[in-house]
Design an enzyme around this catalytic site. Structure first.
Site, PDB file in Angstrom:
ATOM      1  N   TYR A 226      -0.053 -21.638  -5.329  1.00 14.07           N
ATOM      2  CA  TYR A 226       0.721 -20.918  -6.241  1.00 14.07           C
ATOM      3  C   TYR A 226       2.038 -20.748  -5.673  1.00 14.07           C
ATOM      4  CZ  TYR A 226       0.010 -16.969  -2.487  1.00 14.07           C
ATOM      5  OH  TYR A 226       0.419 -15.970  -1.371  1.00 14.07           O
TER       6      TYR A 226
ATOM      7  N   HIS B 147      -1.927  -3.851 -32.814  1.00 11.98           N
ATOM      8  CA  HIS B 147      -1.307  -5.463 -33.368  1.00 11.98           C
ATOM      9  C   HIS B 147       0.357  -4.911 -33.718  1.00 11.98           C
ATOM     10  CE1 HIS B 147      -1.801  -9.279 -36.280  1.00 11.98           C
ATOM     11  NE2 HIS B 147      -1.428  -8.285 -36.647  1.00 11.98           N
TER      12      HIS B 147
ATOM     13  N   GLU C  80       4.727 -22.280  -7.969  1.00 11.77           N
ATOM     14  CA  GLU C  80       5.196 -21.089  -8.486  1.00 11.77           C
ATOM     15  C   GLU C  80       7.344 -21.858  -8.541  1.00 11.77           C
ATOM     16  OE1 GLU C  80       3.627 -16.670  -8.227  1.00 11.77           O
ATOM     17  OE2 GLU C  80       4.553 -17.931  -6.610  1.00 11.77           O
TER      18      GLU C  80
ATOM     19  N   LYS D  76      11.343 -13.786  -4.540  1.00  9.21           N
ATOM     20  CA  LYS D  76      10.962 -15.045  -5.854  1.00  9.21           C
ATOM     21  C   LYS D  76      10.585 -14.373  -7.070  1.00  9.21           C
ATOM     22  CE  LYS D  76       6.237 -15.569  -5.333  1.00  9.21           C
ATOM     23  NZ  LYS D  76       5.387 -15.772  -5.099  1.00  9.21           N
TER      24      LYS D  76
ATOM     25  N   GLU E 225      -3.954  -8.157 -27.503  1.00  9.86           N
ATOM     26  CA  GLU E 225      -4.899  -7.880 -28.748  1.00  9.86           C
ATOM     27  C   GLU E 225      -6.230  -8.912 -28.692  1.00  9.86           C
ATOM     28  OE1 GLU E 225      -4.450  -7.490 -33.079  1.00  9.86           O
ATOM     29  OE2 GLU E 225      -2.034  -8.421 -32.249  1.00  9.86           O
TER      30      GLU E 225
ATOM     31  N   CYS F 219       7.229 -11.992  -1.593  1.00  7.75           N
ATOM     32  CA  CYS F 219       7.732 -11.806  -3.357  1.00  7.75           C
ATOM     33  C   CYS F 219       8.561 -10.949  -3.718  1.00  7.75           C
ATOM     34  CB  CYS F 219       6.401 -10.433  -3.133  1.00  7.75           C
ATOM     35  SG  CYS F 219       5.055 -10.103  -2.105  1.00  7.75           S
TER      36      CYS F 219
ATOM     37  N   CYS G 160       6.838 -10.224   2.560  1.00  5.23           N
ATOM     38  CA  CYS G 160       7.470  -9.799   0.985  1.00  5.23           C
ATOM     39  C   CYS G 160       8.619  -9.543   0.448  1.00  5.23           C
ATOM     40  CB  CYS G 160       6.174  -8.912   0.298  1.00  5.23           C
ATOM     41  SG  CYS G 160       6.043  -7.986  -1.195  1.00  5.23           S
TER      42      CYS G 160
END
Length: 492
Positions: free
Chosen positions: A179, A475, A183, A52, A480, A49, A44
């Protein structure tokens, strides 16, 4: 005199192993040691992680000027300085590794910069020639990227190599549809590299919600990534003059045949002997018969656990098909004194999961509080562009279990719609028709990872669709829509 040198010996200095070592020493008062053969921080922090995500941030700036101009700014895009970014990235990784070492030291954990293997159920052999004994051994050695069984596969690179490139390639072929592949396709495209991606399946991101992964594939193609599904690599080798006629497909045309020829000629246009240190262009033939030349080929075709030559089988520890260590719900192996956590067990290969497994291990082994690992309803994010955040069941998995209602909306967000960009986002809830519980939430949008973390809290607590409905919307925001969808799009 103590029967063992240590109460706990941890093999592996990644996030899971370090957390377990620190907590066992700091909170449980155990005598703890840890061995790491490479860099502290593991996949990681050092090669996953963290670097990256920093590359994701860097790649996202490529579109800033266009958006800013639409909002009235006079701004032009500059060039990307890979060497400057890489040097700063390496400095940050050095800093983080130092933090990990310091945390272990201040927790009272003895560390060994060495490879470790099991001599028996209570003894660890180090590559330095030392042996250490421990009442309990924890294996947290993680995993590694694999290359396919293909002639000349050594000419390609894997995800670990991306961070060490001396220069950015002009073009890259990425093999894979998971992934990591997706990515890096988005990252490299954002940094100005011409990207082609092959995936042998019908759609990328297998296992994720179909509608969500479909939108990501559409967005990737829209941005200029040459994504080919139902396609795999068949042959590869060093490019030569004979390959200068390799013609792109219609979809590959955005890369440009002239750019490919320029790439070959820039390297002399001569054949190069296949060797591990080959740095010239690479010729590739696909399973669909198309031939092309690329500056780099990245294999993102899976990861295997690091269990080779660790002495596990001699102890009766069961090893799975991909080399993973088989464990029970408490992370214990078939040897009572040996436990394993993280990617080496190939359960849920995510850093926060490895950390949770490490914490549960300490509760079980050192706090007299047997704690099974909870792998249910784990939120996660895919850092494509746009991002995907997901928690719970996909629509496909949910409808295989029970009747569900699907609340879904897709729209152009205000920020990019104003700038005249085609980007779309997706907000989706999968709801049990019987219990009204939200079984899954899937978001494709900028910063979807930030949104799904909060949605994950509600879903983990068992929130119903009516709980979402009672929540007042913020909002104007994209998120939302999660609480304003009132009518199901379909029942499945």
């Amino acid at each position: 005199m103590a029967e063992y040198d240590y109460d706990l010996f941890v093999i592996g200095g990644g996030s899971g192993g370090v957390r377990a070592a620190r907590v066992a020493a700091g909170e449980a008062g155990a005598r703890v040691a840890l061995a790491e053969e490479d860099r502290y921080g593991g996949t990681c922090v050092i090669r996953g992680c963290v670097p990256k995500k920093l590359m994701v941030f860097a790649s996202e700036f490529s579109g800033t000027a266009d958006v800013a101009n639409a909002y009235g700014w006079d701004m032009s895009a500059g060039s990307f300085n890979w060497q400057g970014f890489r040097d700063r990235l390496n400095s940050e990784l050095d800093r983080l590794e130092s933090v990990y070492r310091t945390l272990l030291k201040t927790s009272g954990v003895d560390t060994f910069d060495a490879r470790a293997r099991l001599k028996d159920a209570h003894t660890v052999e180090l590559s330095t020639g030392e042996t250490k004994t421990a009442k309990t051994i924890l294996i947290a050695t993680g995993g590694h990227p694999v290359r396919p069984d293909l002639p000349n596969a050594h000419l390609g690179i894997v995800s670990d190599d991306i961070f060490h490139l001396e220069t950015l390639p002009k073009s890259i072929l990425i093999i894979g549809g998971g992934y990591i592949a997706c990515e890096f396709a988005c990252i490299m495209h954002g940094l100005g590299v011409a990207v082609t991606q092959y995936y042998r399946g019908a759609q990328i991101l297998r296992g994720f919600d179909d509608e969500a992964r479909g939108l990501i594939a559409e967005s990737m193609r829209e941005r200029g990534i040459n994504l080919f599904t139902g396609t795999n690599i068949m042959q590869m080798g060093p490019a030569s003059e004979d390959h200068s006629g390799a013609t792109p497909t219609a979809s590959d045309a955005t890369m440009g045949a002239s750019a490919q020829q320029e790439l070959i000629m820039a390297h002399g246009g001569v054949a190069t002997e296949a060797r591990p240190d080959h740095t010239g262009p690479i010729w590739v033939k696909s399973t669909t018969g198309h031939e092309n030349v690329y500056d780099k080929v990245l294999f993102a075709t899976g990861r295997d656990p690091n269990t080779t030559d660790m002495g596990l089988e001699d102890l009766g520890i069961e090893i799975g098909r991909r080399g993973e260590i088989k464990v029970d719900a408490y992370s214990k192996t078939a040897a009572d004194s040996v436990y394993a956590i993280g990617d080496v067990t190939n359960r849920v290969n995510l850093t926060p999961v490895a950390i949770r497994e490490g914490m549960a291990f300490v509760e079980t082994a050192f706090k007299d509080n047997p704690t099974p690992v909870d792998h249910d309803l784990i939120p996660s994010a895919i850092f494509t562009q746009p991002e995907m955040g997901t928690v719970g069941l996909s629509e496909e998995d949910a409808r295989d279990q029970e009747e569900v209602e699907i609340y879904c909306t897709s729209f152009r967000p205000m920020r990019t719609a104003f700038a005249g960009q085609p980007d779309r986002v997706l907000m989706k809830l999968v709801v049990s028709k019987a219990t009204r519980k939200v079984l899954g939430c899937h978001i494709v949008a900028p910063d979807a990872g930030e949104m799904i973390q909060l949605a994950g809290v509600a879903i983990k607590m068992g929130a119903t669709k009516e709980d979402f409905d009672r929540t007042v919307a913020v909002h104007p925001t994209m998120s939302e829509e999660i609480v304003t969808m009132r009518t199901p799009m379909r029942t499945a």
